[in-house]
Motif scaffolding. Structure first.
Motif, PDB file in Angstrom:
ATOM      1  N   ILE A   1       0.834  -1.208   0.000  1.00  0.00           N
ATOM      2  CA  ILE A   1       0.000   0.000   0.000  1.00  0.00           C
ATOM      3  C   ILE A   1       0.870   1.261   0.000  1.00  0.00           C
ATOM      4  O   ILE A   1       0.587   2.225  -0.710  1.00  0.00           O
ATOM      5  CB  ILE A   1      -0.993  -0.033   1.176  1.00  0.00           C
ATOM      6  CG1 ILE A   1      -1.995  -1.180   0.943  1.00  0.00           C
ATOM      7  CG2 ILE A   1      -1.737   1.294   1.319  1.00  0.00           C
ATOM      8  CD1 ILE A   1      -2.938  -1.462   2.096  1.00  0.00           C
TER       9      ILE A   1
ATOM     10  N   HIS B   1       0.950   4.199  -2.789  1.00  0.00           N
ATOM     11  CA  HIS B   1       0.852   5.628  -2.452  1.00  0.00           C
ATOM     12  C   HIS B   1       1.896   6.434  -3.225  1.00  0.00           C
ATOM     13  O   HIS B   1       1.620   7.489  -3.781  1.00  0.00           O
ATOM     14  CB  HIS B   1       1.129   5.834  -0.962  1.00  0.00           C
ATOM     15  CG  HIS B   1      -0.100   5.843  -0.094  1.00  0.00           C
ATOM     16  ND1 HIS B   1      -1.182   6.627  -0.361  1.00  0.00           N
ATOM     17  CD2 HIS B   1      -0.398   5.179   1.054  1.00  0.00           C
ATOM     18  CE1 HIS B   1      -2.099   6.435   0.588  1.00  0.00           C
ATOM     19  NE2 HIS B   1      -1.642   5.552   1.446  1.00  0.00           N
ATOM     20  N   GLU B   2       3.121   5.925  -3.215  1.00  0.00           N
ATOM     21  CA  GLU B   2       4.209   6.677  -3.855  1.00  0.00           C
ATOM     22  C   GLU B   2       4.017   6.746  -5.364  1.00  0.00           C
ATOM     23  O   GLU B   2       4.287   7.772  -5.985  1.00  0.00           O
ATOM     24  CB  GLU B   2       5.560   6.030  -3.511  1.00  0.00           C
ATOM     25  CG  GLU B   2       5.818   6.072  -2.008  1.00  0.00           C
ATOM     26  CD  GLU B   2       7.234   6.487  -1.669  1.00  0.00           C
ATOM     27  OE1 GLU B   2       7.923   7.024  -2.553  1.00  0.00           O
ATOM     28  OE2 GLU B   2       7.646   6.263  -0.511  1.00  0.00           O
TER      29      GLU B   2
ATOM     30  N   GLU C   1       1.321   9.255  -6.076  1.00  0.00           N
ATOM     31  CA  GLU C   1       1.803  10.629  -5.948  1.00  0.00           C
ATOM     32  C   GLU C   1       2.669  11.030  -7.133  1.00  0.00           C
ATOM     33  O   GLU C   1       2.624  12.161  -7.610  1.00  0.00           O
ATOM     34  CB  GLU C   1       2.599  10.788  -4.643  1.00  0.00           C
ATOM     35  CG  GLU C   1       1.685  11.047  -3.459  1.00  0.00           C
ATOM     36  CD  GLU C   1       2.317  10.661  -2.117  1.00  0.00           C
ATOM     37  OE1 GLU C   1       3.561  10.642  -2.024  1.00  0.00           O
ATOM     38  OE2 GLU C   1       1.551  10.368  -1.172  1.00  0.00           O
TER      39      GLU C   1
ATOM     40  N   VAL D   1      -6.406  -4.350  -4.167  1.00  0.00           N
ATOM     41  CA  VAL D   1      -6.032  -3.251  -3.270  1.00  0.00           C
ATOM     42  C   VAL D   1      -6.158  -1.910  -4.007  1.00  0.00           C
ATOM     43  O   VAL D   1      -6.710  -0.943  -3.481  1.00  0.00           O
ATOM     44  CB  VAL D   1      -4.596  -3.449  -2.730  1.00  0.00           C
ATOM     45  CG1 VAL D   1      -4.088  -2.180  -2.053  1.00  0.00           C
ATOM     46  CG2 VAL D   1      -4.559  -4.608  -1.739  1.00  0.00           C
TER      47      VAL D   1
ATOM     48  N   PHE E   1      -9.858  -1.103  -4.249  1.00  0.00           N
ATOM     49  CA  PHE E   1     -10.653  -1.037  -3.013  1.00  0.00           C
ATOM     50  C   PHE E   1     -10.600   0.364  -2.404  1.00  0.00           C
ATOM     51  O   PHE E   1     -11.599   0.882  -1.925  1.00  0.00           O
ATOM     52  CB  PHE E   1     -10.129  -2.052  -1.998  1.00  0.00           C
ATOM     53  CG  PHE E   1     -10.935  -2.141  -0.722  1.00  0.00           C
ATOM     54  CD1 PHE E   1     -12.062  -2.942  -0.647  1.00  0.00           C
ATOM     55  CD2 PHE E   1     -10.563  -1.425   0.408  1.00  0.00           C
ATOM     56  CE1 PHE E   1     -12.811  -3.029   0.523  1.00  0.00           C
ATOM     57  CE2 PHE E   1     -11.299  -1.509   1.593  1.00  0.00           C
ATOM     58  CZ  PHE E   1     -12.420  -2.313   1.634  1.00  0.00           C
ATOM     59  N   TYR E   2      -9.406   0.955  -2.412  1.00  0.00           N
ATOM     60  CA  TYR E   2      -9.217   2.231  -1.718  1.00  0.00           C
ATOM     61  C   TYR E   2      -9.442   3.411  -2.651  1.00  0.00           C
ATOM     62  O   TYR E   2      -8.979   3.412  -3.786  1.00  0.00           O
ATOM     63  CB  TYR E   2      -7.811   2.285  -1.124  1.00  0.00           C
ATOM     64  CG  TYR E   2      -7.573   1.231  -0.072  1.00  0.00           C
ATOM     65  CD1 TYR E   2      -8.116   1.361   1.193  1.00  0.00           C
ATOM     66  CD2 TYR E   2      -6.840   0.077  -0.354  1.00  0.00           C
ATOM     67  CE1 TYR E   2      -7.924   0.385   2.158  1.00  0.00           C
ATOM     68  CE2 TYR E   2      -6.639  -0.900   0.600  1.00  0.00           C
ATOM     69  CZ  TYR E   2      -7.185  -0.743   1.868  1.00  0.00           C
ATOM     70  OH  TYR E   2      -6.995  -1.706   2.812  1.00  0.00           O
ATOM     71  N   LYS E   3     -10.142   4.426  -2.092  1.00  0.00           N
ATOM     72  CA  LYS E   3     -10.484   5.586  -2.923  1.00  0.00           C
ATOM     73  C   LYS E   3      -9.276   6.440  -3.281  1.00  0.00           C
ATOM     74  O   LYS E   3      -9.320   7.220  -4.218  1.00  0.00           O
ATOM     75  CB  LYS E   3     -11.488   6.461  -2.170  1.00  0.00           C
ATOM     76  CG  LYS E   3     -12.874   5.890  -2.149  1.00  0.00           C
ATOM     77  CD  LYS E   3     -13.853   6.889  -1.555  1.00  0.00           C
ATOM     78  CE  LYS E   3     -13.545   7.212  -0.107  1.00  0.00           C
ATOM     79  NZ  LYS E   3     -13.842   6.135   0.836  1.00  0.00           N
ATOM     80  N   GLY E   4      -8.188   6.291  -2.515  1.00  0.00           N
ATOM     81  CA  GLY E   4      -7.017   7.120  -2.774  1.00  0.00           C
ATOM     82  C   GLY E   4      -6.253   6.724  -4.023  1.00  0.00           C
ATOM     83  O   GLY E   4      -5.347   7.436  -4.447  1.00  0.00           O
ATOM     84  N   PHE E   5      -6.579   5.577  -4.594  1.00  0.00           N
ATOM     85  CA  PHE E   5      -5.859   5.111  -5.777  1.00  0.00           C
ATOM     86  C   PHE E   5      -6.752   5.209  -7.002  1.00  0.00           C
ATOM     87  O   PHE E   5      -7.964   5.034  -6.928  1.00  0.00           O
ATOM     88  CB  PHE E   5      -5.410   3.657  -5.604  1.00  0.00           C
ATOM     89  CG  PHE E   5      -4.524   3.448  -4.412  1.00  0.00           C
ATOM     90  CD1 PHE E   5      -3.463   4.304  -4.151  1.00  0.00           C
ATOM     91  CD2 PHE E   5      -4.747   2.383  -3.538  1.00  0.00           C
ATOM     92  CE1 PHE E   5      -2.640   4.111  -3.046  1.00  0.00           C
ATOM     93  CE2 PHE E   5      -3.927   2.187  -2.427  1.00  0.00           C
ATOM     94  CZ  PHE E   5      -2.876   3.051  -2.180  1.00  0.00           C
TER      95      PHE E   5
ATOM     96  N   ARG F   1     -15.401  13.658  -4.824  1.00  0.00           N
ATOM     97  CA  ARG F   1     -16.222  13.928  -3.646  1.00  0.00           C
ATOM     98  C   ARG F   1     -15.461  13.411  -2.443  1.00  0.00           C
ATOM     99  O   ARG F   1     -15.028  12.264  -2.448  1.00  0.00           O
ATOM    100  CB  ARG F   1     -17.563  13.204  -3.757  1.00  0.00           C
ATOM    101  CG  ARG F   1     -18.368  13.608  -4.988  1.00  0.00           C
ATOM    102  CD  ARG F   1     -19.730  12.981  -4.987  1.00  0.00           C
ATOM    103  NE  ARG F   1     -19.651  11.542  -4.795  1.00  0.00           N
ATOM    104  CZ  ARG F   1     -20.613  10.828  -4.232  1.00  0.00           C
ATOM    105  NH1 ARG F   1     -21.706  11.402  -3.821  1.00  0.00           N
ATOM    106  NH2 ARG F   1     -20.487   9.526  -4.092  1.00  0.00           N
TER     107      ARG F   1
ATOM    108  N   HIS G   1      -6.494   8.670   5.500  1.00  0.00           N
ATOM    109  CA  HIS G   1      -6.057   9.135   4.186  1.00  0.00           C
ATOM    110  C   HIS G   1      -6.124  10.654   4.047  1.00  0.00           C
ATOM    111  O   HIS G   1      -5.317  11.276   3.364  1.00  0.00           O
ATOM    112  CB  HIS G   1      -6.988   8.473   3.151  1.00  0.00           C
ATOM    113  CG  HIS G   1      -6.818   8.952   1.762  1.00  0.00           C
ATOM    114  ND1 HIS G   1      -5.621   8.870   1.092  1.00  0.00           N
ATOM    115  CD2 HIS G   1      -7.689   9.516   0.889  1.00  0.00           C
ATOM    116  CE1 HIS G   1      -5.770   9.357  -0.134  1.00  0.00           C
ATOM    117  NE2 HIS G   1      -7.009   9.756  -0.269  1.00  0.00           N
TER     118      HIS G   1
ATOM    119  N   ALA H   1      -5.487   4.723   2.854  1.00  0.00           N
ATOM    120  CA  ALA H   1      -5.611   4.923   1.413  1.00  0.00           C
ATOM    121  C   ALA H   1      -7.041   5.304   1.031  1.00  0.00           C
ATOM    122  O   ALA H   1      -7.380   5.293  -0.144  1.00  0.00           O
ATOM    123  CB  ALA H   1      -5.164   3.676   0.666  1.00  0.00           C
TER     124      ALA H   1
ATOM    125  N   ILE I   1      -6.856  -5.609   1.371  1.00  0.00           N
ATOM    126  CA  ILE I   1      -8.014  -4.732   1.369  1.00  0.00           C
ATOM    127  C   ILE I   1      -8.616  -4.724   2.774  1.00  0.00           C
ATOM    128  O   ILE I   1      -8.513  -5.709   3.508  1.00  0.00           O
ATOM    129  CB  ILE I   1      -9.064  -5.140   0.308  1.00  0.00           C
ATOM    130  CG1 ILE I   1      -9.578  -6.543   0.536  1.00  0.00           C
ATOM    131  CG2 ILE I   1      -8.506  -4.992  -1.087  1.00  0.00           C
ATOM    132  CD1 ILE I   1     -10.750  -6.906  -0.352  1.00  0.00           C
TER     133      ILE I   1
END
Lengths: 154, 506
Positions: free
Chosen positions: A22, A26-27, A30, A57, A60-64, A115, B146, B187, B206
C-alpha cells in the motif's frame, strides 16, 4: 514504458515485503497521479504478491486511481455540515459548469472532480477545495470565479 | 488553518470545587503552545518524563496497575476499559505482540484526532511506548486516515526524532526494553477505522473486517496477539503516568473518567474543538461554549458521532457526556463529532444522508450490511421522493434489527443508528413525508414547489441563467415565471436570487 530509475528509487525505500504494497502504491500514485498498469505488474512481481491482489487493493481504496487524473483536483466536501448547507447544489453547479461528473477528468486533462467525506473545515460550510486552496461558504454564483484560474492550460 | 478551540475552559460555571483544582486541558494542552515538529519543545514542556518514570521507577506491572486504576476507557466508540485490554495482551501467550494506534477518524465533522496527531504527535507516540512497556509488545503501528497527510508526516518526523534520542527503538533509555513504531498512511476507506479491517490494511490487504472470535488479542496482526486503541486514548497515558491514577480518576463521572475532546460544528455560533471533563452536559457544550444556535434559530437536533451515532432531540440536551449516557441514547461517543442542527433541517434527509454514507463505505463483505444499507437507502429515497408508504416504517425497523444483529463489524451494526434515533424522536416528520407528501423543513426536493413573486422580482435574469432545464421564462426587467412541468426543483434559482423573490413551499 516504466521509468526504471524512478521505479527503482521508490522500491529502494522499502524492504520488499508484501505489507509494503500500500505504501508503494501511495508513492506511485503521488508520482504519476494514477497507477500505471505496467508499474502495477512490476510491483506484483517484486513483492511476490499475485497481480489480482495488487488489483484488488488498487481498486478497493479511494485514494488510488487506475485512470489518469487531472492536473488540478476539485474536491467537494460531503461532510454533514456541508450537506446541511447545500453541498449538493454546489456540486451540481460545478458538474454543470465543467461538463464532467465526480471521479471524471475534463478532456483537456486540466481538472478532475472528487467527492470527499469531510475536509474538517465545518465552520465554513459548504466548502470546495481546488488542490490546496479552500473556499468556504461558496454559493453557486461564486463558482465561475473560483474555477476560472484552473481552467487555463499552463 | 488555525484550529478553532476554546481555551477558556475555566469559564465553565458548572465546575465544582474539586474540578477547579485540576489543570486543564489534558489532551489539548500542547496545541498551539509548542512546536509540534520539535522534540525539544515537547521535552521542555515535560514530554517523555512519563516514559522515563515508567522505565526507571516502575515495573511493567505497576504501569499496568496505574492505567487500570485510572479507569481510562477507549475513546473510539465502545469505551472498553483500556487497562483490561492491556492486561489481556500482557497475559496472552506469544513472542511477538503488537500495538496499534488508530488515527482513522473517518466521521464527517470530526477532526479531534487529526488535530491531536498534527499538534502533539509525541504525546501519542509516548503513550504507545509506555503501553508497549506495560504489555510486552515489541512493534507498534499508527494508522493515519487518508485525509490527513500532515498528521502522517508529523508522526513520522516525531518517531524518527524519538528514535534518535533513544526514546524509541532498541534498548530504550539504556534499558533492556525495545519497541519500534511504524506510521501507516490510510488509502481512503472508512471501514479501516474498524479494528480488524485496520489490521488487514496494515498487512497490505483490502480493508475488510474479520470475524470474531478470534479476537485481536488472541490472533491479531499476522496472527499474533494485538491490541488497538484510538490515538486519543494513547495520548491520555503519559498524563496518567505523570499525574497518577488517583488524580486522573477524580476527573469525570463514576464510570467515565478523564476528559473527552469534541468538535462542535453545524448550526452553532462558534465552530470549535473543545476538551471537557466527562459529565459535562450537551447544553453546556452547545450554549456555554458554542454560543448557541447560529442566527438565534431554534435548536432541532444534535448528531453525535456521525454515521454510527444517534440524533438527539432537544429533550436530551441535558444528557451528560459519558459512555453510558450516549449508549443509552442509541449511539456512541465515538469520534466526538457533534453536529448541531437548526429548524431548517429535515430529519428524514439526515437519515438518508448517513445511510448513503454507510452504503458507499460498506466494504461489501457481509450481506446484512451490504444489502441492508442499500435497501434502507432505497426506502428512504422513496420517502423523500414522496413515494413513501405506511408499511415502509416497520420495514425499516425490521431491517435495522437484522443489520445490528447480524453484521460482522461495527459499520453495519451501527449504520441504522441515525435512522432509528430520528424515527424515535422525529416520527411525525417521517409521517408528514409519507401521508401528506410534505417536507416540513423544506429540504426534500421532490416535495417542494418553487414560485417567483412577481411583486418582488426585478427581472435581473440571474435565476434564468442558472436554470439548467430552462423552466424559467420572462423578459429582462420583467417578472419571471417558473414552468412547473419543467422544473426539477434543484433550487438554484432560490440560491442565486438576491431579492428573495423566489419562494419555496411544500
Amino acid at each position: 514504458m516504466i521509468d526504471q530509475e524512478k521505479f527503482e528509487e521508490i522500491l529502494s525505500r522499502y524492504a520488499g515485503a508484501p505489507e509494503d504494497l500500500i505504501e508503494i502504491l501511495h508513492e506511485l500514485q503521488e508520482e504519476y497521479h494514477y497507477l500505471p498498469k505496467e508499474e502495477l505488474q512490476a510491483v506484483a512481481q517484486r513483492l511476490n504478491v499475485p497481480l489480482t491482489q495488487v488489483y484488488s487493493v488498487a481498486t478497493f481504496y479511494k485514494g488510488f486511481s487506475l485512470e489518469p487524473r487531472g492536473l488540478h483536483h476539485v474536491r467537494f466536501c460531503q461532510g454533514t455540515t456541508c450537506h446541511l448547507h447545500g453541498s449538493q447544489r454546489l456540486q451540481e453547479g460545478v458538474v454543470r459548469r465543467l461538463g464532467i461528473g465526480p471521479d471524471q477528468t475534463t478532456p483537456d486533462g486540466q481538472l478532475s472532480l472528487e467527492r470527499v467525506k469531510c475536509v474538517g473545515k465545518c465552520g465554513a460550510a459548504p466548502v470546495l477545495a481546488v488542490d490546496q486552496d479552500y473556499f468556504g461558504e461558496v454559493g453557486v454564483d461564486a463558482l465561475a470565479k473560483i474555477l476560472k484560474p484552473f481552467r487555463k492550460p499552463k | 488553518m488555525p484550529w478553532p478551540r476554546s481555551s477558556n475552559l475555566s469559564a465553565n460555571p458548572n465546575r465544582d470545587d474539586a474540578m477547579s483544582k485540576i489543570e486543564f486541558p489534558l489532551i489539548t494542552r500542547h496545541f498551539g503552545s509548542i512546536d509540534p515538529e520539535s522534540l525539544e519543545a515537547y521535552v521542555a514542556a515535560g514530554g517523555y518524563e512519563a516514559l522515563k518514570r515508567a522505565l526507571t521507577e516502575m515495573t511493567p506491572e505497576a504501569v499496568l496497575a496505574e492505567v487500570e486504576g485510572s479507569g481510562l476507557r477507549g475513546r473510539s466508540g465502545g469505551g472498553f476499559p483500556a487497562g483490561r485490554k492491556w492486561r489481556v495482551l500482557r497475559e496472552a501467550p506469544g513472542e511477538k505482540k503488537y500495538l496499534i494506534g488508530n488515527g482513522s477518524e473517518g466521521d464527517p465533522g470530526a477532526f479531534t484526532n487529526q488535530t491531536l496527531m498534527e499538534q502533539d504527535p509525541h504525546a501519542v507516540i509516548e503513550g504507545l511506548i509506555i503501553g508497549a512497556y506495560a504489555t510486552g509488545a515489541s512493534q507498534g503501528y499508527i494508522y493515519v486516515g487518508h485525509e490527513y497527510p500532515l498528521a502522517a508526516q508529523r508522526l513520522r518526523l516525531a518517531a524518527s526524532q524519538a528514535k534518535a534520542k533513544g526514546f524509541l527503538g532498541d534498548r530504550i533509555l539504556g534499558t533492556d526494553f525495545s519497541f519500534d513504531l511504524t506510521v501507516r498512511r490510510g488509502a481512503g476507506a472508512y471501514v479501516c477505522g474498524e479494528e480488524t479491517a485496520l489490521m488487514n490494511f496494515i498487512e497490505g490487504n483490502i480493508g475488510e473486517p474479520r470475524n470474531r472470535p478470534p479476537y485481536p488479542f488472541q490472533r491479531g496482526l499476522w496472527g499474533q496477539p494485538t491490541i488497538i486503541n484510538n490515538v486519543e486514548t494513547w495520548a491520555n497515558v503519559p498524563v496518567i503516568i505523570t499525574k497518577g491514577a488517583e488524580w486522573f480518576a477524580r476527573i469525570g463521572t463514576e464510570k467515565s473518567k478523564g476528559t473527552k475532546v469534541f468538535t462542535l460544528t453545524g448550526d452553532v455560533k462558534n465552530t470549535l474543538m473543545v476538551e471537557v471533563p466527562m459529565g459535562t452536559t450537551l447544553r453546556q457544550l452547545i450554549y456555554d461554549l458554542g454560543g448557541g444556535i447560529k442566527g438565534d434559530l431554534e435548536f432541532k437536533g444534535l448528531i453525535t458521532s456521525g454515521p454510527a451515532g444517534a440524533v438527539l432531540p432537544k429533550e436530551l440536551l441535558d444528557l451528560k457526556v459519558d459512555f453510558e449516557s450516549f449508549q443509552a441514547a442509541g449511539g456512541n461517543m465515538g469520534s466526538g463529532s457533534l453536529v448541531v442542527m437548526d429548524q431548517h433541517t429535515c430529519m428524514v434527509d439526515v437519515a438518508k444522508y448517513f445511510l448513503q454514507f454507510s452504503h458507499e463505505e460498506s466494504c461489501g463483505k457481509c450481506t446484512p450490511c451490504r444489502e441492508g444499507t442499500k435497501q434502507m437507502l432505497d426506502i428512504l429515497t422513496a420517502i423523500t421522493n414522496g413515494e413513501g408508504r405506511e408499511e415502509h416504517l416497520p420495514m425499516l425497523e425490521d431491517l435495522a434489527a437484522v443489520m445490528s444483529g447480524a453484521s460482522i463489524c461495527g459499520l453495519g451494526q451501527s449504520a441504522p443508528n441515525p435512522l432509528l434515533s430520528t424515527l424515535k424522536h422525529f416520527r411525525a416528520e417521517y409521517e408528514a413525508h409519507i401521508l401528506e407528501k410534505k417536507c416540513p423543513a423544506l429540504v426534500c426536493r421532490p416535495l417542494l414547489k418553487y414560485t417567483i413573486d412577481p411583486e418582488t422580482c426585478t427581472g435581473c435574469l440571474a435565476c434564468l441563467r442558472e436554470c439548467q432545464v430552462e423552466a424559467i421564462t420572462g423578459e429582462f426587467e420583467e417578472p419571471q415565471e417558473i414552468d412547473h412541468e419543467l422544473c426539477v426543483k434543484c433550487g438554484m434559482c432560490y440560491a442565486v436570487c438576491k431579492f428573495e423573490a423566489v419562494k419555496v413551499e411544500s
